[in-house]
Design a protein around this motif. Structure first.
Motif, PDB file in Angstrom:
ATOM      1  N   SER A 117       2.167 -15.815   5.458  1.00  0.00           N
ATOM      2  CA  SER A 117       2.321 -15.794   4.006  1.00  0.00           C
ATOM      3  C   SER A 117       1.289 -14.877   3.357  1.00  0.00           C
ATOM      4  O   SER A 117       1.622 -14.106   2.443  1.00  0.00           O
ATOM      5  CB  SER A 117       2.184 -17.211   3.448  1.00  0.00           C
ATOM      6  N   LEU A 118       0.061 -14.937   3.824  1.00  0.00           N
ATOM      7  CA  LEU A 118      -0.981 -14.076   3.268  1.00  0.00           C
ATOM      8  C   LEU A 118      -0.671 -12.609   3.503  1.00  0.00           C
ATOM      9  O   LEU A 118      -0.910 -11.759   2.645  1.00  0.00           O
ATOM     10  CB  LEU A 118      -2.333 -14.429   3.876  1.00  0.00           C
ATOM     11  N   ASP A 119      -0.149 -12.287   4.669  1.00  0.00           N
ATOM     12  CA  ASP A 119       0.151 -10.894   4.998  1.00  0.00           C
ATOM     13  C   ASP A 119       1.197 -10.304   4.064  1.00  0.00           C
ATOM     14  O   ASP A 119       1.246  -9.080   3.870  1.00  0.00           O
ATOM     15  CB  ASP A 119       0.628 -10.779   6.449  1.00  0.00           C
ATOM     16  N   ARG A 120       2.040 -11.144   3.481  1.00  0.00           N
ATOM     17  CA  ARG A 120       3.114 -10.661   2.613  1.00  0.00           C
ATOM     18  C   ARG A 120       2.793 -10.770   1.132  1.00  0.00           C
ATOM     19  O   ARG A 120       3.543 -10.236   0.310  1.00  0.00           O
ATOM     20  CB  ARG A 120       4.413 -11.405   2.959  1.00  0.00           C
ATOM     21  N   PHE A 121       1.698 -11.437   0.795  1.00  0.00           N
ATOM     22  CA  PHE A 121       1.213 -11.472  -0.583  1.00  0.00           C
ATOM     23  C   PHE A 121       0.149 -10.376  -0.688  1.00  0.00           C
ATOM     24  O   PHE A 121      -0.999 -10.590  -0.359  1.00  0.00           O
ATOM     25  CB  PHE A 121       0.646 -12.850  -0.915  1.00  0.00           C
ATOM     26  N   MET A 122       0.548  -9.209  -1.148  1.00  0.00           N
ATOM     27  CA  MET A 122      -0.272  -8.012  -1.014  1.00  0.00           C
ATOM     28  C   MET A 122      -1.587  -8.112  -1.792  1.00  0.00           C
ATOM     29  O   MET A 122      -1.614  -8.594  -2.940  1.00  0.00           O
ATOM     30  CB  MET A 122       0.527  -6.793  -1.490  1.00  0.00           C
ATOM     31  N   PRO A 123      -2.686  -7.653  -1.194  1.00  0.00           N
ATOM     32  CA  PRO A 123      -3.986  -7.669  -1.895  1.00  0.00           C
ATOM     33  C   PRO A 123      -3.935  -6.965  -3.246  1.00  0.00           C
ATOM     34  O   PRO A 123      -4.575  -7.406  -4.205  1.00  0.00           O
ATOM     35  CB  PRO A 123      -4.913  -6.951  -0.917  1.00  0.00           C
ATOM     36  N   SER A 124      -3.179  -5.883  -3.348  1.00  0.00           N
ATOM     37  CA  SER A 124      -3.099  -5.152  -4.608  1.00  0.00           C
ATOM     38  C   SER A 124      -2.421  -5.967  -5.704  1.00  0.00           C
ATOM     39  O   SER A 124      -2.643  -5.719  -6.892  1.00  0.00           O
ATOM     40  CB  SER A 124      -2.332  -3.841  -4.399  1.00  0.00           C
ATOM     41  N   HIS A 125      -1.623  -6.932  -5.326  1.00  0.00           N
ATOM     42  CA  HIS A 125      -0.902  -7.745  -6.306  1.00  0.00           C
ATOM     43  C   HIS A 125      -1.708  -8.950  -6.760  1.00  0.00           C
ATOM     44  O   HIS A 125      -1.309  -9.622  -7.724  1.00  0.00           O
ATOM     45  CB  HIS A 125       0.439  -8.213  -5.723  1.00  0.00           C
ATOM     46  N   GLN A 126      -2.808  -9.214  -6.091  1.00  0.00           N
ATOM     47  CA  GLN A 126      -3.643 -10.351  -6.482  1.00  0.00           C
ATOM     48  C   GLN A 126      -5.078  -9.951  -6.755  1.00  0.00           C
ATOM     49  O   GLN A 126      -5.939 -10.812  -6.968  1.00  0.00           O
ATOM     50  CB  GLN A 126      -3.603 -11.430  -5.393  1.00  0.00           C
ATOM     51  N   ALA A 127      -5.354  -8.641  -6.797  1.00  0.00           N
ATOM     52  CA  ALA A 127      -6.724  -8.178  -7.025  1.00  0.00           C
ATOM     53  C   ALA A 127      -7.234  -8.570  -8.408  1.00  0.00           C
ATOM     54  O   ALA A 127      -8.448  -8.701  -8.615  1.00  0.00           O
ATOM     55  CB  ALA A 127      -6.801  -6.664  -6.846  1.00  0.00           C
ATOM     56  N   HIS A 128      -6.338  -8.762  -9.369  1.00  0.00           N
ATOM     57  CA  HIS A 128      -6.741  -9.148 -10.722  1.00  0.00           C
ATOM     58  C   HIS A 128      -6.941 -10.652 -10.849  1.00  0.00           C
ATOM     59  O   HIS A 128      -7.182 -11.149 -11.958  1.00  0.00           O
ATOM     60  CB  HIS A 128      -5.697  -8.669 -11.738  1.00  0.00           C
TER      61      HIS A 128
END
Length: 261
Positions: A117-128
């Motif tokens: 699940s973490l691998d598919r929740f992209m870091p760029s989409h949660q950086a904020h």
């Protein structure tokens, strides 16, 4: 039927009296289009070949309707895969609601499919640091026989997260009343082609089916979910309109005059 249409990322914008605008899924975001290899991953970009048209992003469509980005106060996600979360940074002040099982899959290291699940929740989409919020079990935890229904926190409108397991650890459909009292069910990636619900036996799409199989966390659960949606569509056609995230033929039908999208 022409099977060469490009897949879509079908989002749903809901106007409410008390909750402002509610966006169901976000599709790809503006930053994804500027740097797709970094934001979405080079391998995924090469495989999916997304259209890099800023006008198709939810942000631009919201503004085109005459609203400001801040008017989107809530985002409700069917799941946390990159093609559903890319627009999160475009609405940084919105509260983001997911089914509690999906929330657990990305926040609890002991949860099943946590790393997947973490691998598919992209870091760029949660950086904020989005305001990711688990929905709460609804008072009546069933919806047309679907168990485990949850209600987003802090929202007054009648909107439910309906578990549709198989595609991701906590995949859920989003059910909301339309202006005429019918239910709309955004089924996310529970199925990807209308033939899976409308044909007997179920008819999958030769391009979309491998995508579905490659992404799923539980193949058997996905088939059960599909069959339950088939029954829902058959038995409650006068009460519920079901649609998925990526089928362009469904989107064309729903966007026609007389339909609500």
């Amino acid at each position: 039927m022409n099977r060469e249409r490009a897949a879509v990322c079908h989002c749903l914008l809901i106007e409410t009296d008390l909750d402002g605008l509610v966006l169901v899924d976000t599709g790809l975001g503006t930053a994804d289009l500027q740097h797709p290899d970094r934001s979405l991953g080079a391998d995924w970009e090469a495989y999916a070949q997304p259209a890099l048209n800023p006008e198709e992003c939810a942000l631009h469509q919201v503004v085109r309707l005459g609203y400001a980005p801040r008017d989107v106060r809530h985002i409700v996600l069917t799941h946390l895969h990159r093609d559903h979360t890319g627009g999160l940074p475009d609405f940084p002040h919105a509260r983001v609601h997911v089914h509690p099982d999906e929330y657990r899959s990305v926040t609890d290291p002991t949860a099943a499919h946590h790393r997947y699940s973490l691998d598919r929740f992209m870091p760029s989409h949660q950086a904020h640091d989005p305001l990711l919020t688990p929905a709460l079990a609804a008072e009546n935890s069933e919806w047309f026989g679907f168990p485990g229904v949850a209600r987003p926190q802090g929202m007054a409108c009648e909107l439910l997260l309906v578990p549709l397991p198989g595609h991701s650890a906590g995949h859920a459909g989003v059910a909301v009343r339309d202006g005429g009292g019918r239910w709309l069910l955004h089924a996310g990636d529970a199925y990807m082609f209308h033939g899976e619900l409308e044909h007997t036996p179920p008819l999958s799409h030769p391009v979309l089916e491998p995508v579905q199989q490659g992404a799923q966390t539980d193949a058997a659960a996905r088939v059960v979910t599909r069959d339950r949606l088939r029954a829902l569509r058959h038995d409650h056609a006068d009460e519920v309109t079901v649609f998925s995230a990526h089928d362009p033929w469904e989107l064309s039908r729903l966007a026609a005059p007389g339909h609500v999208t």
